[in-house]
Motif scaffolding. Sequence first.
Motif, short mmCIF file in Angstrom:
data_model
loop_
_atom_site.label_atom_id
_atom_site.label_comp_id
_atom_site.label_asym_id
_atom_site.label_seq_id
_atom_site.Cartn_x
_atom_site.Cartn_y
_atom_site.Cartn_z
N ALA A 71 0.84 -1.21 0.00
CA ALA A 71 0.00 0.00 0.00
C ALA A 71 0.88 1.26 0.00
O ALA A 71 0.62 2.20 -0.75
N SER A 75 1.18 3.99 -3.00
CA SER A 75 0.69 5.34 -2.72
C SER A 75 1.53 6.40 -3.43
O SER A 75 1.14 7.56 -3.52
N GLY A 212 -8.68 2.32 0.76
CA GLY A 212 -7.53 3.22 0.78
C GLY A 212 -7.70 4.45 1.65
O GLY A 212 -6.79 5.29 1.72
N ARG A 214 -7.62 6.34 5.11
CA ARG A 214 -6.94 6.16 6.39
C ARG A 214 -7.90 6.43 7.55
O ARG A 214 -8.98 6.99 7.37
N ARG A 219 -6.81 10.15 2.31
CA ARG A 219 -6.68 9.03 1.36
C ARG A 219 -5.21 8.67 1.18
O ARG A 219 -4.39 9.51 0.83
N LEU A 220 -4.87 7.40 1.43
CA LEU A 220 -3.50 6.94 1.18
C LEU A 220 -3.38 6.44 -0.25
O LEU A 220 -2.40 6.72 -0.94
N LEU A 221 -4.39 5.70 -0.66
CA LEU A 221 -4.34 4.99 -1.94
C LEU A 221 -5.51 5.39 -2.80
O LEU A 221 -6.59 5.67 -2.28
N SER A 222 -5.32 5.29 -4.10
CA SER A 222 -6.49 5.44 -4.96
C SER A 222 -7.39 4.22 -4.73
O SER A 222 -6.91 3.16 -4.32
N ASP A 225 -6.06 1.30 -6.58
CA ASP A 225 -4.93 0.57 -6.00
C ASP A 225 -5.36 -0.23 -4.77
O ASP A 225 -4.81 -1.31 -4.51
#
Length: 303
Positions: A71, A75, A212, A214, A219-222, A225
């Motif tokens: 992750a 990112s 994704g 947190r 948002r850490l990830l799309s 992803d």
Amino acid sequence: MDYQRVIEQVMSATAPHIGEGAVADYIPGLAKVNPKQFGFAIATADGDCYTGGDVDVPFAIESISKAFALALVLSRKDSEVWKRVRREPSGLAFNDLIEIQLENGIPRNPYINPGAIVVADQLLSDTGDAVAALRDLLRAESGNPALEVDSVIAESELRSGDRNRAIAYLMASFGNMRNSVELALDHYFRQCSFSITCAELAKAGRLIARHGLRADGSRLLSREDARHITALMTMCGTYDGAGEFAYRVGLPVKSGVGGGLLAVVPDKYSIAAWGPGLDAKGNSVAGAVALETFARVSKSAVF
Ligand code: GLU
């Protein structure tokens, strides 16, 4: 869902299996763990946590860390990680060497040891300190600001890690390591040695269940992803037992040889089970029964 009722059903179905299997004795630090422990936790997407059994006993996160390391790597925009690791099930053991040789140093996926070593190496290049990056993430997402590497386990992994060393040097010979093998492995071993409880793991897994997002809402990830992480959990999260897990549990699952299992029901819950006794493929025996029971009684299997 009546969470307490589901937990009771899971606990009673799992009880006869607690202690079954064998602790991972190839890492001496894990060989000492009492196999007769079991914990189960459900963390809901909206912030509640329901638990049963030994949910506050810390254990080594081991390979479950691989989903979180991935992750972090994903990112970063334009990560080169997918040039270095593929996205296919392996069908061989998580610490197999032959495939690396046959496939020119490119691991099949990020959740077997070779792929995870490449991801750790990538995270080290990206951040300068892969362990610190992962520590910060796990602390924030688990809600435990003191979450830390168990140095006894890390030392034990380092001393017994010749197979991982062989894998990493073989990949280096094909040009697929960016840092020195020993430095990347130091980060990889410590990443596997984070001490986490079942309740903390379930909470941290919300990052994946919430596509994704947190714990603090950022948002850490799309979304895309986050879905990739989940897809890989399904295909290869439980080593060469992934087919059987998909069949029995019907949820994306990532396991670790410390006996932890993390499953997600996207949008709804993150579920952690922990029982140190493993089957021949390295997956928790009691944990598998627990997840299978959970998916059935909660009717939340997604396939
Ligand atoms: N630290 C373990 C190893 O490198 C992780 C294995 C696992 O949990 O799959 O063998």
